[in-house]
Design an enzyme around this catalytic site. Structure first.
Site, PDB file in Angstrom:
ATOM      1  CG  ASP A 150     -25.416 -47.407  37.351  1.00 42.34           C
ATOM      2  OD1 ASP A 150     -24.394 -47.091  36.717  1.00 42.34           O
ATOM      3  OD2 ASP A 150     -26.052 -46.606  38.056  1.00 42.34           O
ATOM      4  CG  ASP A 156     -21.086 -43.852  41.004  1.00 37.69           C
ATOM      5  OD1 ASP A 156     -20.478 -44.127  42.048  1.00 37.69           O
ATOM      6  OD2 ASP A 156     -20.517 -43.654  39.924  1.00 37.69           O
ATOM      7  CG  HIS A 213     -21.333 -40.037  48.735  1.00 41.89           C
ATOM      8  ND1 HIS A 213     -22.468 -39.806  49.476  1.00 41.89           N
ATOM      9  CD2 HIS A 213     -20.753 -41.132  49.283  1.00 41.89           C
ATOM     10  CE1 HIS A 213     -22.576 -40.716  50.421  1.00 41.89           C
ATOM     11  NE2 HIS A 213     -21.545 -41.530  50.330  1.00 41.89           N
ATOM     12  CB  THR A 220     -19.772 -47.690  36.293  1.00 40.43           C
ATOM     13  OG1 THR A 220     -19.809 -46.379  36.878  1.00 40.43           O
ATOM     14  CG2 THR A 220     -18.332 -48.190  36.252  1.00 40.43           C
ATOM     15  CG  ASN A 221     -21.899 -43.765  31.603  1.00 44.87           C
ATOM     16  OD1 ASN A 221     -21.480 -44.668  30.898  1.00 44.87           O
ATOM     17  ND2 ASN A 221     -23.026 -43.118  31.349  1.00 44.87           N
ATOM     18  CB  CYS A 252     -17.928 -47.508  25.955  1.00 44.77           C
ATOM     19  SG  CYS A 252     -16.775 -46.120  25.975  1.00 44.77           S
ATOM     20  CG  ASP A 265     -29.296 -44.896  39.616  1.00 39.43           C
ATOM     21  OD1 ASP A 265     -28.558 -45.168  38.630  1.00 39.43           O
ATOM     22  OD2 ASP A 265     -28.973 -44.049  40.465  1.00 39.43           O
TER      23      ASP A 265
END
Length: 198
Positions: A14, A16, A23, A56-57, A112, A139
């Site tokens: 992942d 972020d 952030h 990653t979304n 997705c 996470d």
């Protein structure tokens, strides 16, 4: 007779909260801060023969907060940092959609956006990956759910931004192990792989 190519095992990451500090909608290199130890961990994964794949979304695209071109710029910068660290990325897959909060063509249900497994399955097809020998580091519960749905047996739940430890209740039983950071998880994977095999 030519032998079929051997599929590689992958380490799905992942972004972020795992690779960089979360952030909130990070899309500029100047706002991209690596979680301490990330590049060291990635280098060790590459040394162990894992193909490194980011999934990653990125609903900030769909929400109109930044563009796919903006994301491409920060992604190219990130890929360069991984390459310089001796941990080249095999691929970066992103989902710009959101079922309710996006605008225009980005507002839709898709296969997705995690927890759906679409990004992982696409990476496996395009990169020739053996999902049964792969591992995911995330996470959020949605990261783990996507990996489970795709058939990835080892799913490591990490503390967001590498701070503290994830609580036992955070993963809904989807995690095969929990660690404070990517570096902690990789050290365990390398030194005691049988102890954390799913």
């Amino acid at each position: 007779m030519v032998a079929a190519p051997v599929e590689r095992r992958a380490a799905f990451l992942d972004r972020d909260g795992v690779i960089n500090l979360d952030h909130g909608y990070v899309y500029r290199p100047e706002d991209f801060d690596f979680v301490p130890g990330t590049l060291e961990a990635a280098r060790e994964l590459a040394r162990q023969g894992y193909a490194l794949v980011v999934i990653t979304n990125q609903s900030g695209i769909g929400r109109g907060l930044y563009t796919e071109a903006d994301f491409a710029v920060v992604t190219q910068w990130m890929k360069q940092k991984f390459a310089e660290a001796g941990a080249p990325l095999a691929g970066v897959y992103f989902c710009p959609h959101h079922p309710t909060d996006a605008v225009g063509e980005y507002r839709r249900d898709c296969d997705c956006r995690k927890p759906a497994p679409g990004m992982i399955l696409r990476a496996a097809r395009e990169l020739g990956l053996d999902l049964a020998r792969s591992v995911l580091f995330g996470d959020r519960r949605s990261d783990l759910a996507a990996a489970q749905a795709a058939g990835v047996p080892r799913r490591f739940l990490l503390a967001t931004d590498g701070v503290g430890m994830p609580a036992d209740t955070e993963d809904g039983g989807l995690a095969t192990a929990r660690f404070g950071s990517l570096l902690d998880a990789v050290r365990a994977l390398v030194t005691e792989p049988r102890a954390i095999d799913g």
